[in-house]
Design an enzyme around this catalytic site. Structure first.
Site, PDB file in Angstrom:
ATOM      1  N   GLU A 290      10.181   5.648   2.390  1.00 53.55           N
ATOM      2  CA  GLU A 290       9.708   4.592   3.287  1.00 53.55           C
ATOM      3  C   GLU A 290      10.243   3.225   2.847  1.00 53.55           C
ATOM      4  OE1 GLU A 290       5.492   4.985   3.171  1.00 53.55           O
ATOM      5  OE2 GLU A 290       5.599   7.145   3.541  1.00 53.55           O
TER       6      GLU A 290
ATOM      7  N   THR B  12      -1.669  11.276   6.144  1.00 47.08           N
ATOM      8  CA  THR B  12      -0.942  12.551   6.086  1.00 47.08           C
ATOM      9  C   THR B  12      -0.561  12.958   4.666  1.00 47.08           C
ATOM     10  OG1 THR B  12       1.195  11.470   6.467  1.00 47.08           O
ATOM     11  CG2 THR B  12      -0.061  12.157   8.401  1.00 47.08           C
ATOM     12  N   ASP B  13      -0.123  12.008   3.832  1.00 53.01           N
ATOM     13  CA  ASP B  13       0.337  12.369   2.482  1.00 53.01           C
ATOM     14  C   ASP B  13      -0.802  12.854   1.590  1.00 53.01           C
ATOM     15  OD1 ASP B  13       2.907  11.848   3.078  1.00 53.01           O
ATOM     16  OD2 ASP B  13       3.077   9.976   1.942  1.00 53.01           O
TER      17      ASP B  13
ATOM     18  N   ASP C 237     -19.297  24.605 -38.599  1.00 54.43           N
ATOM     19  CA  ASP C 237     -18.009  24.533 -37.910  1.00 54.43           C
ATOM     20  C   ASP C 237     -17.867  23.246 -37.101  1.00 54.43           C
ATOM     21  OD1 ASP C 237     -17.094  27.001 -38.798  1.00 54.43           O
ATOM     22  OD2 ASP C 237     -18.095  28.079 -37.184  1.00 54.43           O
TER      23      ASP C 237
ATOM     24  N   ASP D 150     -11.531  32.458 -35.145  1.00 52.12           N
ATOM     25  CA  ASP D 150     -12.378  33.324 -35.950  1.00 52.12           C
ATOM     26  C   ASP D 150     -12.073  34.767 -35.552  1.00 52.12           C
ATOM     27  OD1 ASP D 150     -14.293  34.195 -37.676  1.00 52.12           O
ATOM     28  OD2 ASP D 150     -16.002  33.610 -36.440  1.00 52.12           O
TER      29      ASP D 150
ATOM     30  N   ASP E 187     -18.532  28.865 -34.362  1.00 53.04           N
ATOM     31  CA  ASP E 187     -19.843  29.196 -33.813  1.00 53.04           C
ATOM     32  C   ASP E 187     -21.001  28.667 -34.653  1.00 53.04           C
ATOM     33  OD1 ASP E 187     -19.640  30.807 -36.016  1.00 53.04           O
ATOM     34  OD2 ASP E 187     -19.769  32.704 -34.942  1.00 53.04           O
TER      35      ASP E 187
ATOM     36  N   VAL F   6       0.832  -1.201   0.000  1.00 50.58           N
ATOM     37  CA  VAL F   6       0.000   0.000   0.000  1.00 50.58           C
ATOM     38  C   VAL F   6       0.869   1.255   0.000  1.00 50.58           C
ATOM     39  CG1 VAL F   6      -1.757   1.272   1.282  1.00 50.58           C
ATOM     40  CG2 VAL F   6      -1.876  -1.208   1.128  1.00 50.58           C
ATOM     41  N   ALA F   7       1.999   1.196   0.689  1.00 52.15           N
ATOM     42  CA  ALA F   7       2.886   2.357   0.757  1.00 52.15           C
ATOM     43  C   ALA F   7       3.505   2.682  -0.588  1.00 52.15           C
ATOM     44  CB  ALA F   7       3.992   2.089   1.782  1.00 52.15           C
TER      45      ALA F   7
END
Length: 871
Positions: free
Chosen positions: A672, A700-701, A607, A306, A603, A259-260
């Site tokens: 880590e 925390t991260d 187009d 345009d 527009d 997981v880390a």
């Protein structure tokens, strides 16, 4: 050719009738499947493979009787799920709110007045007015049609637009189809789910959202990290068991390490960042319809734009009238008819000048725009050029024509480049025509001089052409007008016309556009004007805006070019004028074939192919058709070119921020992993426990990374060339950065662990755990900018990051001193000497990157104009 007669009674519904029918029939909308429910979004947080691995670890801890670890792991999983839910739900609601802003509108007649109303407010019986480019807002029974063609491919799959003629019984328009050409009026028969489109939509499953290129890159990165995580976690567990550690302890450590290693929350964090960025773009008047446009914008290298309304104010004002005999000047600006027409210093009314009267009658009759009094001002409904002609006619005191006398209209199209209207005139008919000077002169055989119609010779045509070019060279948009008397209506009425004169208009450049173009060029982005206006007019506006084209090509010239010739022309500073919408598509394709990332504005209904083909289709929100908006990725709410440049700046900011927090998270994880592996190899006790690893990575991260994602734009962001489409998120430089931070933080935390081992393993582990958290939080400041030191961008310019930094340090203090968290995380109180040593070792993480950034150059050594003149 289709024809139709408008009904005599055209007042439409009254306000009271509308309210009554809205209560009876409900809103005119189709209930489509909404975004994911709160429950579904919440459950999604607990279905990723790595979260399931954590649940398995909690089950394993419970099986061996370690209740504290079981509770700790489950609390971390729950907290991570709640945080993920809050972030993703904010993204869901932000995107939904943006979609609501694109709710379509319709033009109706109520209480005898034309109004623009939300399509969802339409009711059966409403009188709807349609023209080319409009989306049909409900099922409608036609009562008037003029040269009407409708694209029904959304329902039938038939690619070619179909003619709709009242005479042939084709008097039904279906919701969801679009008007390809012509004009129409009709009465709504059914709305919402009762329409044919609504019935089909009720049987159709909604499709899922698109996955962005950035998400694909992150998915690949996550898979690569997942493989590495499985390998390293198996290696760590195997090594630990080999050196005699308890099997259960090492299995849980291996699961936690997996997981880390993998930042499994990255795709969700990126989606949240892009969604919040899309909300930020709305505040800058740019509405993102497709989320992938946010990331693509930052890579744009060419903007094909345009002119009218985008580079200019789209407030056409007639300033000069030229008949074959006289020159007239016009006062006043915009659509306020308070000005006047004058010649030789004298004000004049059309009633006193037959030539002017004929021209102004042509201008107001061959027209679909209207001026409405709104309070103390005026509102123009219709196309800008036509609005200017109506305003001009009012200034000359020409009355509004009787629209019931109109029997046929030949609407403007890009091939003919003119529009004609035929109305009853006594026992016969009269045709009025307006259009591009070349188009009108090509079908004119007579010229009106001194109140008499004379044959138009070659010398006359040459003189008129020179006059038109002279007006265009002054930056005027020039419209020609002509007329013809008809005994009956022939099959080809637009021939042998009597030329009446020219009207010169000006649409001034927006004051902010010149600086925006300069900013785009400084960012290595080319700006190419593609307009339907005359070459001289377009070139004059381009020069005013600082574009300075070397080459001006008309649509005819483009049509005659080979693909190679066009590609060669696009390598120069080129301007395209009198360009047909279909040629825009070809220009986009040639640019893309040359490796450019193209943003294209548009527009009109024609187009749409170019908008879809471009990397970023940009539609006009105010004057754009529904079809153009549907085809676009981005809608400019103010139709302003400067908004595109602002959106590109926002796109670059978001990509840069994604890159920053990806590198930040990976560098934290690397530290880590290095600490754990090194400690196992030297045979020491576990430096981090499973719950501590989860705390660092899932609590925390994540908060700090989200705060890093809202970092403001850097000063040099728009002085760099566009990034490559395939530019990696991490890259070689990123890998070196990750490795450098990982080696320092991992090695330093392991040293702290060994340094305090004489005080007991619990103190040593708590100190190493706290040191790693402090190191990771401190290192975030190095990632605020990959080029500039914090003292240049401002230490406190990102308040969210400062709050996240302090909050996460506060959480770590609680983890060390608050008994409930002490029990969950297996920590013990630290003394001031521990904190002092941790702060001392953390100082180089804060100061070292700052020093390196000061010593290294911040950007390109040479100006962009020299190195990246043609990205």
């Amino acid at each position: 050719m289709n024809a139709g007669i408008k009904p005599v009674s055209a007042a439409g519904l009254s306000a009271i009738e509308v309210v009554d029918r809205q209560q009876r029939f409900g809103p005119n909308e189709i209930k489509v499947e909404a975004g994911a429910s709160r429950y579904a979004v919440l459950m999604r947080q607990f279905t990723s493979p790595l979260v399931l691995m954590l649940v398995a670890a909690a089950g394993l801890a419970a099986w061996i009787g370690d209740i504290i670890d079981t509770v700790a792991i489950l609390l971390v999983v729950l907290l991570n799920g709640i945080l993920g839910f809050v972030q993703e739900w904010r993204a869901e609601t932000a995107i939904f709110a943006l979609r609501r802003m694109l709710s379509p509108v319709a033009r109706v007649r109520r209480d005898g007045m034309e109004q623009i109303v939300p399509a969802r407010d339409l009711v059966p019986g409403d009188a709807v007015l349609l023209e080319a480019g409009d989306r049909v807002p409900a099922d409608i029974r036609l009562v008037y049609a003029m040269a009407l063609r409708v694209d029904e491919s959304v329902l039938t799959g038939e690619s070619a637009p179909l003619d709709k003629s009242l005479a042939e019984g084709e008097n039904r328009l279906l919701m969801g189809t679009s008007v390809a050409a012509g004009r129409a009026e009709g009465v709504i028969t059914v709305t919402g789910a009762e329409t044919e489109f609504g019935k089909i939509a009720g049987l159709t499953a909604t499709a899922g959202g698109k996955i962005t290129n950035l998400q694909r890159h992150l998915g690949v990165l996550a898979r690569q990290m997942g493989i590495a995580a499985l390998f390293l976690s198996a290696l760590v567990a195997g090594l630990g068991i080999f050196v005699g550690r308890p099997v259960i302890e090492m299995v849980m450590t291996g699961l936690s390490l997996a997981v880390a290693i993998v930042p499994e929350g990255l795709p969700a964090v990126v989606t949240v960042t892009l969604a919040l960025g899309a909300s930020a773009m709305v505040r800058q008047k740019a509405l993102v319809r497709r989320l992938q446009a946010v990331e693509t914008l930052g890579a744009a290298s060419v903007i094909c734009t345009d002119k009218t309304g985008t580079l200019t104010e789209n407030k056409m004002t007639a300033t000069v009238v030229r008949t074959p005999d006289r020159r007239y000047t016009v006062t006043g600006t915009g659509y306020d008819p308070a000005g006047h027409v004058e010649t030789e210093g004298q004000r004049i009314r059309a009633a006193d000048d037959a030539a002017l009267s004929a021209l102004l009658n042509a201008a107001i009759t061959c027209n679909n725009a209207r001026l409405n009094r709104v309070g103390s001002g005026w509102e123009m409904i219709g196309e800008a050029t036509e609005g200017a002609l109506v305003t001009l006619a009012y200034k000359g005191w020409v009355p509004e024509p009787d629209r019931h006398r109109v029997v046929l209209e030949l609407p403007f199209d890009s091939d003919r480049r003119r529009m004609s209207v035929i109305l009853r005139d006594g026992s016969g008919h009269r045709l009025y025509a307006k259009g591009a000077p070349e188009a009108i002169l090509s079908v004119s055989a007579m010229i009106r001089r001194g109140g008499h119609d004379q044959p138009m010779g070659s010398e006359d045509k040459a003189a008129l052409h020179d006059l038109y070019e002279q007006m265009a060279a002054e930056g005027l948009r020039v419209i020609a007008l002509a007329t013809r008397d008809l005994a009956d209506i022939p099959d080809t009425p637009e021939e042998n016309l009597v030329f009446l004169g020219f009207v010169g208009m000006i649409d001034p450049p927006r004051p902010e556009v010149k600086a925006a173009i300069a900013g785009a060029r400084a960012a290595g982005i080319r700006v190419i004007m593609i307009t339907g206006d005359a070459p001289q007019t377009a070139a004059a506006i381009a020069r005013d805006l600082g574009l300075a084209p070397e080459l001006v090509l008309t649509g005819d010239a483009v049509a005659a070019m080979t693909d190679d010739d066009l590609a060669a022309a696009l390598e120069r500073e080129v301007l395209f004028a009198r360009t047909a919408p279909g040629q825009k598509l070809r220009i986009v394709e040639r640019l893309q074939a040359g490796g450019k990332v193209v943003a294209m504005t548009g527009d009109g209904v024609n187009d749409a192919p170019a908008l879809k083909r471009a990397d970023i289709g940009v539609a006009m929100g105010q004057r754009g058709t529904d079809v153009a908006k549907d085809a676009a990725d981005l809608v400019l709410l103010d139709d302003n070119f400067a908004t595109i440049v602002g959106a590109i700046r926002e796109g670059r900011r978001q990509f840069d921020n994604v890159r920053k927090f990806v590198r930040y998270l990976l560098s934290s994880n690397a530290g880590e992993v290095i600490a754990i592996l090194a400690n196992i190899l030297i045979g020491g006790p576990l430096v981090f426990l499973a719950t501590q690893i989860l705390w660092m990575n899932l609590v925390t991260d994540g908060i700090t990374a989200v705060a890093l994602g809202v970092e403001k734009s850097e000063a040099a962001q728009m002085r760099r060339p566009p990034r490559r489409r395939d530019e990696p998120i991490v890259g070689k430089a990123g890998l070196l950065t990750i490795l450098a931070f990982g080696l320092y933080t991992g090695g330093a935390s392991l040293w702290v662990f060994q340094h305090f081992m004489h005080q007991g393993v619990d103190i040593a582990r708590t100190a190493a755990f706290t040191a790693m958290v402090v190191f990771e939080k401190t290192s975030v400041f190095a990632f605020r900018s990959l080029r500039s030191p914090c003292f240049r961008i401002g230490w406190f310019s990102n308040p969210a990051l400062i709050l996240a930094f302090l909050a996460m340090l506060g959480l770590q203090v609680l983890a060390v001193y608050w008994p409930p968290l002490q029990a969950l995380l297996h920590t013990t109180p630290l003394g001031w000497d521990h904190w002092a040593l941790i702060a001392l070792i953390a100082a180089p993480i804060l100061l070292g990157p700052e020093l390196i950034k000061v010593l290294l150059p911040e950007g390109p050594a040479q100006p962009l104009e020299e190195n990246h003149a043609r990205p």
